[in-house]
Design an enzyme around this catalytic site. Structure first.
Site, PDB file in Angstrom:
ATOM      1  N   TRP A 220     -32.732  12.112 -24.943  1.00  0.00           N
ATOM      2  CA  TRP A 220     -33.529  12.585 -25.461  1.00  0.00           C
ATOM      3  C   TRP A 220     -34.520  13.452 -24.354  1.00  0.00           C
ATOM      4  CZ3 TRP A 220     -39.633  11.181 -25.877  1.00  0.00           C
ATOM      5  CH2 TRP A 220     -39.706  11.393 -26.505  1.00  0.00           C
TER       6      TRP A 220
ATOM      7  N   LYS B 182     -39.938   5.828 -36.855  1.00  0.00           N
ATOM      8  CA  LYS B 182     -38.852   5.701 -37.578  1.00  0.00           C
ATOM      9  C   LYS B 182     -38.829   4.694 -38.176  1.00  0.00           C
ATOM     10  CE  LYS B 182     -38.191   8.719 -33.951  1.00  0.00           C
ATOM     11  NZ  LYS B 182     -38.112   9.957 -33.832  1.00  0.00           N
TER      12      LYS B 182
ATOM     13  N   ASP C 118     -35.776   2.100 -23.411  1.00  0.00           N
ATOM     14  CA  ASP C 118     -36.601   2.878 -24.739  1.00  0.00           C
ATOM     15  C   ASP C 118     -36.173   2.339 -26.177  1.00  0.00           C
ATOM     16  OD1 ASP C 118     -37.556   4.552 -26.400  1.00  0.00           O
ATOM     17  OD2 ASP C 118     -36.816   6.461 -24.879  1.00  0.00           O
TER      18      ASP C 118
END
Ligand code: LMR
Length: 398
Positions: free
Chosen positions: A130, A246, A211
């Site tokens: 990312w 999310k 993560d």
């Protein structure tokens, strides 16, 4: 102070999001920023979140500060979601969790913490990762390095090269691993590969920073944290960043968490005090509303069940769109093999589209994807999939 300051380009992903918003083309398709969309192309508030908010409005007593570490009840609920009900870590007080403003906030606190504990330590991230990982850790003053992750020829994990590089990382450095639904590739290690990765990370004496931003978007709530649990079996110390953006659809509420895992309760509380110090110096206290939503849902049997169901619906819509896209492209009898897309997990797919093909899609069809070829599968729906497939077919056969 300001006279000679030059403007710098903003974050490319956010710029793509703004460009899509501004585009007046009625048939435009957004495959850019990682936000879930339903079959109508909308990002609605989950019905379970609406229910939780109604309860919060009714019962909320105060808007007082909640302290740097945030709500203690949320900490326990998130730990259990990640580790299961009876994990030894929760029983022995060797894990502590601070609520943070989103997963990004958690990553920043993790970076600040690493810098505070060992300013020489580097953070190793996958290549690719990312893009904001680089900015966040640079902002915390930590040097970032990369390890191989993606084999572009095979559209697969570059597993041997990854392991080889892990075995070269100096002890005491930090290695960032994506728990599941790797962003941007969508390629996750298998369980057998996770075993080997966790062994190599432990042998090397690295601090894993996991993560965990998409729990429930890959194969399921439990399945998506199997690798994370394997790491914790092998490594006595770890940092875990969680995002509720999310899986609860709470993007703009900014709710996430940083968990610290240590080998003794004393080490854990010492390190946690350092993390709280980083938080105090950064944003002092986290916002409360998103945390209240997540706590309300997870602590109520009925709401929790409803959330699990709504999350499963998001996940299966993504699975269906992955499969349909590949099928469509196969039917158009393109020379290029896209079957690897079905094996990828979560919202994202490294589609194998080149930068030029991505540009063509944007210029000719108002289809927005990331330059790297990353597409957000959640941006595909029954109404746009044919147009998208045709456009991809045209892009690769020009
Ligand atoms: C993404 O990768 O698109 C998401 O994680 C959203 C973001 O903030 O970049």
């Amino acid at each position: 102070m300001f006279e000679n300051v030059k403007a710098i380009p903003g974050d490319a992903l956010l710029a793509l999001m703004m460009a899509f918003k501004k585009d007046p083309t009625p048939t435009k398709i957004d495959l850019g920023v990682g936000v879930y969309k339903d079959d109508q192309g909308l990002t609605p508030i989950l019905p379970v979140v609406k229910k939780a908010e109604a309860l919060i409005l009714e019962h909320e007593q105060s808007k007082g500060y909640i302290g740097p570490a945030g709500a203690p009840e949320l900490a326990v609920l998130l730990q259990t979601l990640m580790l299961g009900d009876d994990h030894p870590l929760t029983k022995t007080s060797c894990i502590s969790t601070a609520q943070t403003p989103g997963g990004t906030g958690a990553l920043r606190v993790a970076g600040d913490l690493v810098n505070a504990l060992n300013p020489k330590a580097k953070i190793w991230v996958s290549d690719p990762t990312w893009s904001n990982h680089f900015h966040v850790f640079a902002g915390a003053g930590v040097e970032v390095r990369t390890y191989p992750y993606y084999d572009a020829q095979a559209n697969a994990l570059a597993f041997e090269r990854m392991l080889e590089e892990i075995r070269q990382i100096p002890a005491g450095d930090v290695i960032l691993l994506h728990a599941s639904c790797h962003n941007p590739t969508g390629i996750d290690p298998t369980l057998e590969q996770w075993q080997q990765i966790s062994q190599a990370v432990a042998d090397q004496g690295l601090l894993p920073l996991i993560d965990c931003a998409y729990q429930g978007f890959g194969d399921g709530l439990e399945e998506d944290v199997q690798g994370l649990r394997l790491i914790l079996e092998k490594c006595p110390e770890a940092l875990i960043t969680t995002s509720c953006s999310k899986n609860f659809g709470l993007y703009n509420e900014r709710i996430g968490a940083l968990s610290i895992v240590a080998s003794t309760p004393e080490h854990c509380s010492n390190v946690f005090s350092q993390a709280c110090n980083c938080i105090r110096a950064n944003y002092s206290n986290p916002p409360a509303h998103g945390a209240a939503i997540v706590s309300t849902i997870l602590s109520d049997t009925e709401l929790r069940q409803q959330w699990i169901q709504e999350l499963a619906e998001m996940r299966s819509r993504i699975h269906r769109m992955r499969a349909n896209l590949v099928q469509n492209l196969e039917q158009l009898s393109s020379d290029r093999d896209f079957s690897f897309i079905t094996a990828q997990k979560g919202m994202f797919s490294y589609s194998g589209l080149s930068k030029a093909e991505v540009k063509y899609l944007k210029d000719e069809y108002a289809i927005y994807a990331v330059d790297s070829g990353r597409i957000n599968i959640a941006g595909i729906n029954d109404g746009n999939i044919d147009r998208l497939s045709q456009a991809i077919f045209k892009a690769i056969n020009r």
